[in-house]
Design an enzyme around this catalytic site. Structure first.
Site, mmCIF file in Angstrom:
data_model
loop_
_atom_site.group_PDB
_atom_site.id
_atom_site.type_symbol
_atom_site.label_atom_id
_atom_site.label_comp_id
_atom_site.label_asym_id
_atom_site.label_seq_id
_atom_site.Cartn_x
_atom_site.Cartn_y
_atom_site.Cartn_z
ATOM 1 N N GLY A 101 66.656 29.573 39.185
ATOM 2 C CA GLY A 101 65.459 28.814 39.528
ATOM 3 C C GLY A 101 64.171 29.557 39.263
ATOM 4 N NE ARG A 104 58.394 37.112 36.690
ATOM 5 C CZ ARG A 104 58.017 38.204 36.049
ATOM 6 N NH1 ARG A 104 57.087 38.982 36.572
ATOM 7 N NH2 ARG A 104 58.565 38.529 34.894
ATOM 8 C CE LYS A 123 56.965 35.064 33.799
ATOM 9 N NZ LYS A 123 57.525 35.225 32.432
ATOM 10 N N GLY A 136 57.909 37.108 43.805
ATOM 11 C CA GLY A 136 57.313 35.966 43.117
ATOM 12 C C GLY A 136 56.011 36.277 42.408
ATOM 13 N NE ARG A 193 55.754 30.184 32.215
ATOM 14 C CZ ARG A 193 56.894 30.860 32.059
ATOM 15 N NH1 ARG A 193 57.026 31.702 31.062
ATOM 16 N NH2 ARG A 193 57.896 30.685 32.911
ATOM 17 N NE ARG A 200 62.816 27.358 32.877
ATOM 18 C CZ ARG A 200 62.381 28.570 32.633
ATOM 19 N NH1 ARG A 200 63.229 29.493 32.230
ATOM 20 N NH2 ARG A 200 61.110 28.864 32.775
ATOM 21 C CG ASP A 270 68.103 32.197 33.105
ATOM 22 O OD1 ASP A 270 69.088 32.732 32.587
ATOM 23 O OD2 ASP A 270 67.144 32.848 33.572
ATOM 24 C CG ASN A 271 65.268 33.614 30.013
ATOM 25 O OD1 ASN A 271 64.687 33.121 30.974
ATOM 26 N ND2 ASN A 271 65.665 34.869 29.997
ATOM 27 C CG ASP A 280 61.224 32.348 30.907
ATOM 28 O OD1 ASP A 280 60.124 31.877 31.226
ATOM 29 O OD2 ASP A 280 62.288 32.023 31.474
#
Length: 521
Positions: A101, A104, A123, A136, A193, A200, A270-271, A280
């Site tokens: 998840g 951050r 971020k 975070g 961003r 993802r 996850d990226n 990321d």
């Protein structure tokens, strides 16, 4: 006065939310996100912003206003918006890591402008239910790297998330940069961003792992509706077309990485963006010495899973995990396997087509694959700068191949390594390349111009980013601004910036931040 943006939230209105509203670490089920409020920074300060992205999202107010600063640092929330952190899982270094998840990252809102959707995300704006044991937050060092690289990739023509702004939080953040037990306080920072979506592969994996087919279908249908609408209404056939297009987009992205020598460094599922965007920016790096086995990530130094040469194959592995996640909606493994097989075939063709373009070859000749293979071998006989080599190669005259080695000499880090044996192999390759160029119909000048549109002159080398970081730590943002401007025209000659068309300096060879990076980078 509040910022005037055309907010059209979809993700947090159409998808199921975590019912708990407390910002506590927890396992989340049957939900795609959790509501969360950004942490207020103690003394926010705007460092830089992208004028292009300001216009892209339709912001009319001045980015130098307090209202803008407050929003992009989490000090205030946009009117009629409900910030949230997304829930997803992932395979990290080949192993299932369970729930991950947005630990951050906090999504502020979705904005529509000129027919396009843009999600705004902070971020480094504080803890979320997915932060696990982390704080975070983000530091100036890693934030500058993300801010510069996402914009650099865009101007290189590579699909990527974008950066709207970079700001200091005014807080000190404790980080162990090399994970060696020596933490130190650093300046806190926040990047805002922007992307059409930050969903993802892991967003689907977590739901499949939880056997939550209902929410999985809702998420897939949502993504198709808003980002793949041309594929048609949801059905098994549409899901297959969706998977195929994700595979194609991901393939094009990674081939572009290979073209410019970009190494992501941490290609966990996850990226991996479901839109085929580079996402990321952590321990990334730019190939300087043409080493297929190089990875910038110290965490990956032992196994080199995410090394430069394996990136297309890692995308395939990640696509396999996405196929497993989508299987409950399709229930025919053979159909998914066929798409993965097509990827294997298409990525090889795409790679060779890309290498042809780097060599200025338009015609498709049978000997091209051997010529490419032999070049890759000879490039690795000595420490040879990839970016400089291909840029210099464009200057070669088809009848001047005998002087090829002299032409590219400035790309060698250690000219003394070019022994008689290595020189002979280079001469042999240049002779074959020269003969191959004779079959091309374009003039030397036309070929040079064409090559210079695919072989950048300027890339964000790690030492360049580190120079900007070192200066920024002292409150000097001149190098940051210079690089931001330079990287807008990576294929241009830019005589005023010629100093950046240079090999990595020797002082950067083993310097932290230049050659050694961690996931904290």
């Amino acid at each position: 006065m509040a910022l005037q943006l055309n907010i059209k939230d979809k993700f947090n209105k159409e998808l199921p939310a975590d019912p708990l509203l407390t910002n506590t670490r927890r396992q989340v089920r049957n939900a795609c996100f959790s509501y969360v409020t950004p942490k207020k920074p103690s003394k926010p300060e705007l460092v830089h912003f992208s004028e292009k992205m300001i216009k892209t999202i339709g912001l009319k107010e001045s980015p130098n206003s307090k209202e803008f600063l407050d929003v992009v640092t989490g000090n205030s929330v946009l009117a009629d918006s409900h910030p949230y952190a997304m829930c997803y899982g992932g395979h990290q270094f080949g192993h299932w890591a369970g729930q991950l998840g947005d630990g951050r990252a906090i999504n502020l809102a979705e904005v529509e402008h000129e027919g396009k959707n843009w999600a705004l995300q902070l971020k480094g704006a504080g803890e979320t239910p997915y932060s696990r044991s982390a704080d975070g937050l983000a530091v100036l060092r890693s934030s500058i790297r993300e801010y510069l690289c996402s914009e650099a990739m865009f101007h290189l023509g590579i699909p990527t998330t974008r950066a709207l702004s970079l700001a200091l939080s005014g807080d000190q953040v404790l980080r162990d940069i090399m994970y060696d037990g020596n933490p130190a306080y650093e300046k806190g920072a926040i990047v805002c961003r922007v992307a059409p979506s930050f969903v993802r592969f892991g967003s689907f994996e977590i739901l499949a792992a939880q056997e939550d087919k209902k929410t999985l279908k809702v998420l897939v249908d949502h993504i198709i509706k808003h980002h793949y609408a041309h594929l048609g209404d949801p059905s098994k056939g549409t899901y297959l077309k969706f998977f195929k297009e994700v595979a194609v987009r991901s393939m094009k992205m990674v081939i572009d990485w290979q073209r410019v020598g970009f190494v992501h460094g941490v290609m966990n599922t996850d990226n991996m963006s479901i839109l085929g965007l580079t996402i990321d920016y952590g321990p990334y790096g730019w190939l300087e010495d043409y080493d297929l086995g190089w990875t910038p990530n110290t965490t990956d130094r032992a196994n080199k899973r995410y090394r430069y040469g394996t990136q297309p194959q890692i995308v395939l592995w990640n696509l396999l995990q996405l196929a497993n996640a989508l299987f409950p909606l399709i229930e025919e493994a053979a159909l998914l396997q066929e798409i993965l097989k097509e990827y294997q075939e298409e990525v090889e063709v795409a790679y060779h087509d890309m290498m042809r373009s780097k060599l200025g070859l338009i015609e498709n000749e049978s000997e091209d694959l051997k010529l490419i293979s032999e070049l890759e071998s000879v490039l690795q006989l000595s420490e040879t700068d990839m970016t400089i080599f291909f840029r210099l190669l464009a200057q070669l005259k088809r009848d001047g191949f005998s002087s090829g080695l002299e032409l590219i000499k400035d790309s060698f880090y250690k000219p003394e390594e070019i022994t008689a044996n290595i020189a002979a192999k280079w001469t042999d390759w240049f002779e074959k390349y020269g003969k191959r160029l004779q079959k091309e119909t374009k003039t030397d000048d036309e070929r040079k111009q064409r090559m210079n549109t695919v072989n950048p002159k300027y890339v964000l080398r790690n030492y360049m980013a580190q120079l900007a970081i070192d200066a920024a730590e002292e409150g000097d943002y001149a190098i940051l601004d210079e690089l931001f401007t330079l990287l807008k025209e990576p294929y241009g000659e830019q005589p005023a910036h010629e100093k950046w068309f240079a090999k990595r300096p020797e002082w950067a060879r083993h310097k932290v931040g230049c050659s050694m990076l961690s996931c904290s980078s």
